[in-house]
Design a protein around this motif. Sequence first.
Motif, PDB file in Angstrom:
ATOM      1  N   ALA A   1       3.613 -17.493  19.580  1.00 24.95           N
ATOM      2  CA  ALA A   1       3.757 -16.332  18.678  1.00 24.95           C
ATOM      3  C   ALA A   1       4.989 -16.492  17.767  1.00 24.95           C
ATOM      4  O   ALA A   1       4.989 -17.312  16.864  1.00 24.95           O
ATOM      5  N   HIS A   2       6.063 -15.724  18.073  1.00 24.46           N
ATOM      6  CA  HIS A   2       7.222 -15.757  17.173  1.00 24.46           C
ATOM      7  C   HIS A   2       8.224 -16.857  17.500  1.00 24.46           C
ATOM      8  O   HIS A   2       9.093 -17.178  16.704  1.00 24.46           O
ATOM      9  N   THR A   3       8.128 -17.426  18.713  1.00 26.58           N
ATOM     10  CA  THR A   3       9.147 -18.382  19.154  1.00 26.58           C
ATOM     11  C   THR A   3       8.668 -19.820  19.054  1.00 26.58           C
ATOM     12  O   THR A   3       7.577 -20.144  19.530  1.00 26.58           O
ATOM     13  N   PHE A   4       9.499 -20.675  18.454  1.00 27.24           N
ATOM     14  CA  PHE A   4       9.273 -22.116  18.582  1.00 27.24           C
ATOM     15  C   PHE A   4      10.368 -22.626  19.516  1.00 27.24           C
ATOM     16  O   PHE A   4      11.552 -22.634  19.170  1.00 27.24           O
ATOM     17  N   GLY A   5       9.971 -23.019  20.713  1.00 29.19           N
ATOM     18  CA  GLY A   5      10.946 -23.422  21.724  1.00 29.19           C
ATOM     19  C   GLY A   5      10.648 -24.810  22.259  1.00 29.19           C
ATOM     20  O   GLY A   5       9.480 -25.200  22.393  1.00 29.19           O
TER      21      GLY A   5
ATOM     22  N   LYS B   1      13.976 -21.395  18.021  1.00 23.14           N
ATOM     23  CA  LYS B   1      14.184 -20.634  16.786  1.00 23.14           C
ATOM     24  C   LYS B   1      13.065 -19.599  16.737  1.00 23.14           C
ATOM     25  O   LYS B   1      11.926 -19.903  17.084  1.00 23.14           O
ATOM     26  N   VAL B   2      13.444 -18.383  16.336  1.00 25.77           N
ATOM     27  CA  VAL B   2      12.485 -17.285  16.408  1.00 25.77           C
ATOM     28  C   VAL B   2      12.201 -16.718  15.019  1.00 25.77           C
ATOM     29  O   VAL B   2      13.126 -16.408  14.261  1.00 25.77           O
ATOM     30  N   TYR B   3      10.913 -16.618  14.702  1.00 28.43           N
ATOM     31  CA  TYR B   3      10.475 -16.045  13.425  1.00 28.43           C
ATOM     32  C   TYR B   3      10.673 -14.531  13.458  1.00 28.43           C
ATOM     33  O   TYR B   3      10.275 -13.871  14.420  1.00 28.43           O
ATOM     34  N   ALA B   4      11.314 -13.999  12.433  1.00 32.14           N
ATOM     35  CA  ALA B   4      11.522 -12.549  12.361  1.00 32.14           C
ATOM     36  C   ALA B   4      10.694 -11.980  11.219  1.00 32.14           C
ATOM     37  O   ALA B   4      10.926 -12.317  10.059  1.00 32.14           O
ATOM     38  N   PRO B   5       9.718 -11.129  11.540  1.00 26.96           N
ATOM     39  CA  PRO B   5       8.917 -10.536  10.463  1.00 26.96           C
ATOM     40  C   PRO B   5       9.768  -9.574   9.634  1.00 26.96           C
ATOM     41  O   PRO B   5      10.797  -9.091  10.114  1.00 26.96           O
TER      42      PRO B   5
ATOM     43  N   VAL C   1      11.197  -6.141   8.035  1.00 21.51           N
ATOM     44  CA  VAL C   1      11.363  -4.837   8.715  1.00 21.51           C
ATOM     45  C   VAL C   1      10.092  -3.994   8.541  1.00 21.51           C
ATOM     46  O   VAL C   1       9.525  -3.921   7.455  1.00 21.51           O
ATOM     47  N   GLY C   2       9.644  -3.395   9.639  1.00 23.72           N
ATOM     48  CA  GLY C   2       8.477  -2.522   9.578  1.00 23.72           C
ATOM     49  C   GLY C   2       7.152  -3.253   9.672  1.00 23.72           C
ATOM     50  O   GLY C   2       6.094  -2.644   9.642  1.00 23.72           O
ATOM     51  N   LYS C   3       7.196  -4.585   9.779  1.00 24.60           N
ATOM     52  CA  LYS C   3       5.955  -5.368   9.832  1.00 24.60           C
ATOM     53  C   LYS C   3       5.846  -6.103  11.169  1.00 24.60           C
ATOM     54  O   LYS C   3       6.851  -6.383  11.821  1.00 24.60           O
ATOM     55  N   GLY C   4       4.611  -6.451  11.549  1.00 22.98           N
ATOM     56  CA  GLY C   4       4.381  -7.254  12.742  1.00 22.98           C
ATOM     57  C   GLY C   4       4.384  -8.732  12.385  1.00 22.98           C
ATOM     58  O   GLY C   4       4.661  -9.102  11.244  1.00 22.98           O
ATOM     59  N   ILE C   5       4.061  -9.579  13.378  1.00 22.53           N
ATOM     60  CA  ILE C   5       4.040 -11.029  13.133  1.00 22.53           C
ATOM     61  C   ILE C   5       2.886 -11.377  12.192  1.00 22.53           C
ATOM     62  O   ILE C   5       1.749 -10.989  12.434  1.00 22.53           O
ATOM     63  N   HIS C   6       3.187 -12.121  11.131  1.00 22.52           N
ATOM     64  CA  HIS C   6       2.129 -12.665  10.281  1.00 22.52           C
ATOM     65  C   HIS C   6       1.863 -14.087  10.786  1.00 22.52           C
ATOM     66  O   HIS C   6       2.732 -14.959  10.661  1.00 22.52           O
ATOM     67  N   PRO C   7       0.664 -14.349  11.367  1.00 26.02           N
ATOM     68  CA  PRO C   7       0.443 -15.634  12.038  1.00 26.02           C
ATOM     69  C   PRO C   7       0.742 -16.850  11.163  1.00 26.02           C
ATOM     70  O   PRO C   7       1.382 -17.795  11.611  1.00 26.02           O
ATOM     71  N   ARG C   8       0.315 -16.807   9.891  1.00 24.78           N
ATOM     72  CA  ARG C   8       0.505 -18.000   9.063  1.00 24.78           C
ATOM     73  C   ARG C   8       1.985 -18.205   8.731  1.00 24.78           C
ATOM     74  O   ARG C   8       2.488 -19.322   8.723  1.00 24.78           O
TER      75      ARG C   8
ATOM     76  N   HIS D   1       7.113 -21.070   9.789  1.00 28.48           N
ATOM     77  CA  HIS D   1       8.455 -21.083  10.367  1.00 28.48           C
ATOM     78  C   HIS D   1       8.559 -22.169  11.433  1.00 28.48           C
ATOM     79  O   HIS D   1       9.502 -22.960  11.469  1.00 28.48           O
ATOM     80  N   HIS D   2       7.551 -22.238  12.313  1.00 27.91           N
ATOM     81  CA  HIS D   2       7.575 -23.206  13.421  1.00 27.91           C
ATOM     82  C   HIS D   2       7.572 -24.634  12.875  1.00 27.91           C
ATOM     83  O   HIS D   2       8.275 -25.512  13.385  1.00 27.91           O
ATOM     84  N   SER D   3       6.747 -24.835  11.857  1.00 29.34           N
ATOM     85  CA  SER D   3       6.634 -26.176  11.313  1.00 29.34           C
ATOM     86  C   SER D   3       7.979 -26.617  10.707  1.00 29.34           C
ATOM     87  O   SER D   3       8.421 -27.749  10.893  1.00 29.34           O
ATOM     88  N   GLN D   4       8.649 -25.695  10.024  1.00 33.43           N
ATOM     89  CA  GLN D   4       9.956 -26.045   9.447  1.00 33.43           C
ATOM     90  C   GLN D   4      11.029 -26.215  10.521  1.00 33.43           C
ATOM     91  O   GLN D   4      11.912 -27.050  10.407  1.00 33.43           O
ATOM     92  N   ALA D   5      10.924 -25.405  11.594  1.00 34.76           N
ATOM     93  CA  ALA D   5      11.963 -25.441  12.636  1.00 34.76           C
ATOM     94  C   ALA D   5      11.809 -26.646  13.562  1.00 34.76           C
ATOM     95  O   ALA D   5      12.784 -27.079  14.186  1.00 34.76           O
TER      96      ALA D   5
END
Length: 336
Positions: free
Chosen positions: A17-21, A37-41, A43-50, A55-59
């Motif tokens: 989900a939000h974490t690339f560990g 490294k954790v993706y932060a959506p 403010v006021g939004k949920g996780i956008h999968p893409r 984020h994960h690919s860059q991290a």
Amino acid sequence: MKLNRGEIICLGIESTAHTFGVSLVDSRGRILSDEKKVYAPPVGKGIHPRESAQHHSQASPLVVREALRKAGKTPEELSAVAFSQGPGLGPCLRTGATVARALAAYLDVPLVPVHHAVGHIELAALKTGASDPLTVLVSGGHTTVTSFAGGRWRVFGETEDITLGNLLDVFGREARLPSPSGPAVEAKASEGKKLVDLPLVVKGNNVSYSGLLTAAVRRLKKGGDKLEDLCYSLQETAFTALAEAAERALAFLEKKELLLTGGVAANKRLQTMLKQVAEEHKAKFYVVPREYSGDCGAQIAWTGLLAHLQGVKVSIERSLVKPRWRLDSVPIPWRR
Ligand code: AMP
Ligand code: MG
């Protein structure tokens, strides 16, 4: 190519989900490194999968490098590469799987598929010493009461709709609290006093949280209640439902251990309630340490190592991710 001198080391990649560990562990259960490294959506939004996958690919290059460096290991010293094959968000899972496949193929070591929830359970068991617990797994992706029997983690209770983490996160988002909102809801709840009447739904051994969320958000929007009281009431209602479900399973199975794990396990009020349940049934209560409660590479590396020692592996061709993989369908050959 391998320089491995008898030491078994598994590198694990978490990306549901939000974490690339990324973490390295050895067969003595030592966590040599655990980087994330954790993706932060927004403010006021949920996780956008893409966007999370992006984020994960860059991290990934940095996190993999840091995990190796902190563990003091070279890639050639790895015995296996494990990855979270599911369940989770498809684009995020695929990003982690791609990194794992590339590493395993290049290093010519086994690629080990890991179920994310089994990872939460096994890491908690490693860190607490629980050996045969009734486990309450509460996170963004799971709300499950489970126990090991006949080669698998059997589900004795679960949510019929949204997870406990999701309930807290969506309510928090509506209340403009920081995301993920579990910790902020907990902080507000600790200052609440008035119990607002909200629907508590337990069906057999299962819980249901969607009606509770709708009712809590409706009261929030209507105004007139203190946010502290709403957070307090939301927690009390949701946790009571879960404690009831867990208590039934504990009474039925007569387990001597109760283990709490997953991101929501960090919540002190939930810990207190489940500890009480355990004590009433003369079971020992265990909770995963806070630093390992949320998603992390260590849950995948450690479970991957246990699986690797039993010869579990998957070919690259068959390593497709499983976004909807159920916990009770996973064979667990390392537990008897
Ligand atoms: P995981 O999916 O295991 O990474 O867990 C993430 C979930 O744990 C999110 O829904 C968070 O809001 C939740 N969480 C984290 N800390 C707390 C806390 N102190 N109280 C309640 N929920 C929490
Ligand atoms: Mg999780």
